[in-house]
Design a protein around this motif. Structure first.
Motif, PDB file in Angstrom:
ATOM      1  N   LYS A 185      -5.672 104.586 -53.988  1.00 53.67           N
ATOM      2  CA  LYS A 185      -5.618 103.864 -55.248  1.00 53.67           C
ATOM      3  C   LYS A 185      -4.853 102.548 -55.125  1.00 53.67           C
ATOM      4  O   LYS A 185      -5.312 101.514 -55.580  1.00 53.67           O
ATOM      5  CB  LYS A 185      -4.958 104.745 -56.308  1.00 53.67           C
ATOM      6  CG  LYS A 185      -5.254 104.259 -57.695  1.00 53.67           C
ATOM      7  CD  LYS A 185      -4.938 105.298 -58.737  1.00 53.67           C
ATOM      8  CE  LYS A 185      -5.299 104.761 -60.105  1.00 53.67           C
ATOM      9  NZ  LYS A 185      -4.727 105.562 -61.167  1.00 53.67           N
ATOM     10  N   TYR A 186      -3.693 102.622 -54.501  1.00 46.73           N
ATOM     11  CA  TYR A 186      -2.892 101.413 -54.319  1.00 46.73           C
ATOM     12  C   TYR A 186      -2.904 101.070 -52.843  1.00 46.73           C
ATOM     13  O   TYR A 186      -2.149 101.635 -52.064  1.00 46.73           O
ATOM     14  CB  TYR A 186      -1.462 101.634 -54.794  1.00 46.73           C
ATOM     15  CG  TYR A 186      -1.385 102.157 -56.200  1.00 46.73           C
ATOM     16  CD1 TYR A 186      -1.687 101.328 -57.275  1.00 46.73           C
ATOM     17  CD2 TYR A 186      -1.053 103.469 -56.457  1.00 46.73           C
ATOM     18  CE1 TYR A 186      -1.640 101.798 -58.568  1.00 46.73           C
ATOM     19  CE2 TYR A 186      -1.000 103.952 -57.747  1.00 46.73           C
ATOM     20  CZ  TYR A 186      -1.294 103.115 -58.796  1.00 46.73           C
ATOM     21  OH  TYR A 186      -1.250 103.589 -60.068  1.00 46.73           O
ATOM     22  N   ARG A 187      -3.782 100.150 -52.471  1.00 46.37           N
ATOM     23  CA  ARG A 187      -4.015  99.928 -51.064  1.00 46.37           C
ATOM     24  C   ARG A 187      -2.801  99.360 -50.332  1.00 46.37           C
ATOM     25  O   ARG A 187      -2.706  99.457 -49.122  1.00 46.37           O
ATOM     26  CB  ARG A 187      -5.235  98.995 -50.897  1.00 46.37           C
ATOM     27  CG  ARG A 187      -6.065  99.267 -49.675  1.00 46.37           C
ATOM     28  CD  ARG A 187      -6.563 100.682 -49.610  1.00 46.37           C
ATOM     29  NE  ARG A 187      -7.573 101.015 -50.584  1.00 46.37           N
ATOM     30  CZ  ARG A 187      -8.853 100.777 -50.446  1.00 46.37           C
ATOM     31  NH1 ARG A 187      -9.305 100.214 -49.373  1.00 46.37           N
ATOM     32  NH2 ARG A 187      -9.704 101.134 -51.376  1.00 46.37           N
ATOM     33  N   ASP A 188      -1.860  98.784 -51.067  1.00 51.07           N
ATOM     34  CA  ASP A 188      -0.713  98.215 -50.343  1.00 51.07           C
ATOM     35  C   ASP A 188       0.347  99.261 -50.013  1.00 51.07           C
ATOM     36  O   ASP A 188       1.388  98.950 -49.473  1.00 51.07           O
ATOM     37  CB  ASP A 188      -0.105  97.021 -51.084  1.00 51.07           C
ATOM     38  CG  ASP A 188       0.003  97.247 -52.572  1.00 51.07           C
ATOM     39  OD1 ASP A 188      -0.311  98.367 -53.005  1.00 51.07           O
ATOM     40  OD2 ASP A 188       0.393  96.325 -53.297  1.00 51.07           O
ATOM     41  N   PHE A 189       0.047 100.524 -50.289  1.00 45.90           N
ATOM     42  CA  PHE A 189       0.958 101.596 -49.916  1.00 45.90           C
ATOM     43  C   PHE A 189       1.139 101.698 -48.417  1.00 45.90           C
ATOM     44  O   PHE A 189       2.151 102.135 -47.924  1.00 45.90           O
ATOM     45  CB  PHE A 189       0.463 102.934 -50.467  1.00 45.90           C
ATOM     46  CG  PHE A 189       1.430 103.520 -51.441  1.00 45.90           C
ATOM     47  CD1 PHE A 189       2.317 104.498 -51.047  1.00 45.90           C
ATOM     48  CD2 PHE A 189       1.456 103.059 -52.730  1.00 45.90           C
ATOM     49  CE1 PHE A 189       3.224 105.013 -51.938  1.00 45.90           C
ATOM     50  CE2 PHE A 189       2.362 103.565 -53.626  1.00 45.90           C
ATOM     51  CZ  PHE A 189       3.246 104.551 -53.239  1.00 45.90           C
ATOM     52  N   ASP A 276     -15.067 106.960 -56.372  1.00 47.47           N
ATOM     53  CA  ASP A 276     -15.264 105.834 -57.287  1.00 47.47           C
ATOM     54  C   ASP A 276     -14.392 104.640 -56.942  1.00 47.47           C
ATOM     55  O   ASP A 276     -14.722 103.512 -57.297  1.00 47.47           O
ATOM     56  CB  ASP A 276     -14.951 106.263 -58.735  1.00 47.47           C
ATOM     57  CG  ASP A 276     -15.891 107.348 -59.200  1.00 47.47           C
ATOM     58  OD1 ASP A 276     -17.007 107.425 -58.654  1.00 47.47           O
ATOM     59  OD2 ASP A 276     -15.516 108.122 -60.093  1.00 47.47           O
ATOM     60  N   ILE A 277     -13.271 104.887 -56.289  1.00 42.01           N
ATOM     61  CA  ILE A 277     -12.354 103.767 -56.092  1.00 42.01           C
ATOM     62  C   ILE A 277     -12.142 103.382 -54.646  1.00 42.01           C
ATOM     63  O   ILE A 277     -11.611 102.330 -54.368  1.00 42.01           O
ATOM     64  CB  ILE A 277     -10.966 104.051 -56.721  1.00 42.01           C
ATOM     65  CG1 ILE A 277     -10.431 105.394 -56.236  1.00 42.01           C
ATOM     66  CG2 ILE A 277     -11.036 103.987 -58.217  1.00 42.01           C
ATOM     67  CD1 ILE A 277      -9.056 105.710 -56.786  1.00 42.01           C
ATOM     68  N   VAL A 278     -12.570 104.233 -53.730  1.00 40.76           N
ATOM     69  CA  VAL A 278     -12.240 103.955 -52.331  1.00 40.76           C
ATOM     70  C   VAL A 278     -12.940 102.680 -51.863  1.00 40.76           C
ATOM     71  O   VAL A 278     -14.021 102.346 -52.318  1.00 40.76           O
ATOM     72  CB  VAL A 278     -12.604 105.141 -51.419  1.00 40.76           C
ATOM     73  CG1 VAL A 278     -14.089 105.220 -51.194  1.00 40.76           C
ATOM     74  CG2 VAL A 278     -11.854 105.049 -50.114  1.00 40.76           C
TER      75      VAL A 278
END
Lengths: 278, 448
Positions: A185-189, A276-278
């Motif tokens: 969800k939060y790619r900068d993780f 849905d979000i990847v």
């Protein structure tokens, strides 16, 4: 097959899949083949695949020995040579950190699979465990070599090591699943993970014995789940020279369990929206 | 056959898929439109922004509206249907009508937002050939990997291994990493694995759009084979010929709603009638030995015009297919041809019914309506059959690049928007020095 054919599958919003764990079991072949793929690719592409698994803990061990033993003059556990003390902790630590970093990127790097085929998503991060485990085994062989050099041999306690390896995996799995799901969800993780790993290396008793921690802080220190794991490893490998601090160990166990439950629940909760979000 | 939804709650023994009020909602924010994933920093930035706005609203005493940047989008809404065991259903609709979303919901990749689906049996979905192929692994390894991903068991793959290899025609390269494969070999291998799936329900999305014509024909044959074995197939394709060849029943989706269910012929006519970019023409039975039975025209993105023909042939034959483009008043614009220019593209017809589909790359056409006539011809000029009169499409382009407007046929300036001429600086007056320099570098053209 026929039982499977007649099974009625119901898709509804928010419906918790009742057969989730059974489903996971029926996808074990996919799990095996994904793990095998990761392994094959890792050792096919890089000549230094094995060398890396050997070199990284070895170099870190040398540096830590110099810093903590020679410079800081911290005591070892009983008669155990300092390099072996460090290396015995390095093993679970690198197992933990590779699982954490490999797993957390696994969903994103398998995005094409996730948006095209159904399978329990839990399989993907878990398949990376096996790769980390193989790296671990390579490093472990090196430990035996190191023990031969120092002619320091473990006793019967080493037979209990598989239990602690399992504990290390479980300790890594909880945070890893949490990170994996967050990372979708939060790619900068993913930028956070190297930091966590680096930071963790110093807050965990890798370069020093956890007995140097003052008595009144020890219980608090054991909130770090890797404290229990590392103490366990040293207890198994250092032939009775290291003692387990039981209240702390139990606390570590509890933290591992809690993180695991949170990780799995969060993962399962967000799993439905991955495609849905990847 | 699919039938209207009955009220029985029990799943009838021959119904394998049943959808009730199925809906799938996506939230599209203005941020999410640009990026598919959210970055934490965006969330923080937005939340800080929203917080500031809320704070201002509270101070001013205005109503606090949260999340005004988000917008709901229903990719599927109120979809109801039943599919029985052994049905082969085509799903038709324009881009964005919800076809792929429907397949994704049915194959469990994504969860419905409302309603419910009941599915009986193992579902295998084939939304893209070669899903999960790894470039570093060999063909052999990828067969196992891809098979497992598509839901085959190891012993099942082992049993069919030789068949898969034979179908893909890549025996020689079985132990070569697939990154060294040509794209044709790659697709053949990928389809070969997929074609040997044996689930009770097979969900297929646009996989026939790959490979060369020869291989497509082989794939279509394989699909027909699968459908013939009493398995349930859901099939999405833009290739209307393929849909009509495979499916008896079709669903027509429009803007996420299931508009009609029925016989594929009728539904494809309805689809063609409902969209400006496509057209459909059926020709009655013909005495001719090589006859076009029906023709379908569809305008695709990127200025491609897809022509799909159903052709009946009395004997195997090599021939030319021409598509003649005319403007609305019948003036010829141009001709596309399979085999007419390049003999390598001649079409090989086998005996019986076959489907010929090809894409025509259109030039920058002026906005307006166009007609297409299609004819079949022998390589040495004998005319075989033609369809004329009813195949139409409309061009309604938006200006390209940073142009301000698009040529329109009503301007009377023709049908093709020619690329703007490059402006060449004409040296004049004070700019003489540049001219003299240019001429001095080519002394032989200098006249003194």
């Amino acid at each position: 097959m026929s039982a499977e054919a007649d099974r009625l599958l119901i898709l509804e919003p928010g419906r918790a899949e009742r057969h989730y764990w059974r489903d996971l079991w029926s996808y074990r072949e996919l799990f095996a083949i994904l793990a095998w793929r990761d392994l094959a690719v890792r050792y096919k592409q890089t000549v230094i695949g094995v060398v890396w698994a050997v070199l990284r803990p070895l170099l870190t061990m040398m540096i830590f020995t110099v810093i903590f033993s020679v410079v800081a003059r911290l005591p070892s556990e009983g008669a155990a040579p300092y390099p072996i003390l460090v290396y015995a902790a390095m093993l679970p630590w690198f197992l933990f950190s590779t699982i954490l970093s490999e797993a957390s990127n696994s969903l994103v790097s398998n995005a094409n699979l996730i948006s095209k085929v159904y399978f329990p998503r839990l399989i993907v991060p878990c398949a990376t465990l096996l790769v980390s485990l193989v790296d671990f085994l390579v490093s472990f062989v090196l430990l035996l070599g190191l023990m031969a050099v120092f002619s320091f041999w473990p006793d019967w306690r080493i037979l209990l090591l598989p239990l602690f390896i399992l504990l290390a995996i479980l300790a890594a799995l909880g945070p890893a699943l949490l990170m994996t799901a967050m990372n979708v969800k939060y790619r900068d993780f993913r930028f956070l993970i190297p930091f966590v790993v680096q930071f963790g290396l110093y807050v965990s008793p890798v370069g020093f014995s956890s007995s140097v921690v003052p008595e009144q802080w020890r219980l608090l220190y054991s909130l770090n789940p890797m404290v229990g794991v590392i103490d366990g490893f040293r207890w198994c490998l250092l032939g009775g020279e290291a003692q387990i601090y039981w209240p702390g160990f139990c606390l570590s166990l509890a933290v591992v369990a809690i993180l695991l439950v949170i990780g799995v629940r969060y993962f399962r909760h967000t799993e439905r929206t991955f495609a849905d979000i990847v | 056959m699919s039938r209207p939804l009955s009220d029985t709650k029990l799943l009838m023994s021959d119904v394998v898929i049943r959808a009730e009020n199925l809906g799938k909602k996506y939230i599209i924010g203005h941020q999410a439109e640009r990026e598919r994933y959210v970055a934490l920093r965006d969330v923080i930035a937005r939340n800080v922004g929203n917080f500031g706005r809320s704070l201002r609203d509270i101070v001013r005493g205005a109503a606090n509206v949260a999340g005004d940047e988000l917008e709901e989008f229903w990719a599927l809404k109120n979809v109801n249907f039943e599919i029985s065991r052994g049905d082969v259903v085509g799903i038709i609709g324009r881009n964005g009508a919800g076809k792929s979303t429907l397949l994704k919901v049915l194959s469990r990749i994504t969860e419905p937002s409302e309603g419910r689906v009941e599915i009986k049996g193992r579902v295998a979905s084939l939304l893209e050939v070669g899903t999960g192929f790894h470039p570093e692994l060999t063909g052999r390894e990828n067969i196992y990997l891809n098979g497992a991903i598509l839901g085959m068991r190891r012993d099942e793959i082992k049993r069919k291994f030789d068949e898969i290899v034979a179908f893909s025609e890549i025996e020689k390269f079985l132990d070569t990493p697939v990154k060294r494969y040509s794209s044709g070999m790659y697709v053949r291998l990928a389809f070969a694995v997929a074609a040997h799936l044996e689930p009770e329900i097979l969900v297929v999305d646009e996989v026939l759009a790959v490979g060369d014509a020869e291989f497509q024909k082989k794939c279509l044959g394989k699909m027909q084979d699968v459908a013939g074995h009493g398995r349930t197939v859901l099939f999405v394709s833009h290739n209307m010929g393929a849909v009509r060849a495979l499916c008896k029943t079709a669903f027509l989706l429009r803007n996420g709603r299931l508009v009609s269910i029925g016989d594929t012929m009728a539904i494809s006519a309805e689809y063609a009638a409902g969209s400006a970019g496509s057209s459909w023409q059926e020709v009655g039975p013909s005495e001719k030995p090589y006859a076009i039975r029906s023709a379908f025209l569809e305008l695709l993105p990127h200025d491609l015009l897809r022509v799909t023909l159903d052709v009946a042939s009395a004997a195997p034959k090599r021939l030319i297919v021409n598509a003649l483009l005319q403007d609305a008043v019948g003036a010829p614009v141009g001709m596309a041809s399979l085999g007419g220019y390049d003999p390598d593209q001649l079409v090989d017809l086998s005996e019986g019914e076959s489907v010929i589909a090809f894409d025509v790359r259109l030039p920058a056409l002026a906005n307006g309506r166009y007609r297409v006539d299609v004819n079949l011809e022998e390589p040495y000029g004998h005319f075989l059959d033609h369809v004329t009169g009813e195949l139409e499409f409309a061009v309604d382009r938006t200006p390209r690049n940073n142009h301000g407007r698009v040529l329109d046929v009503r301007w009377g300036a023709g049908c093709i928007e020619l690329a703007s001429a490059t402006q060449i600086a004409t040296p004049r007056g004070s700019d003489n020095s540049a001219l003299s320099q240019a001429t001095s570098s080519a002394p032989e053209t200098c006249i003194s």
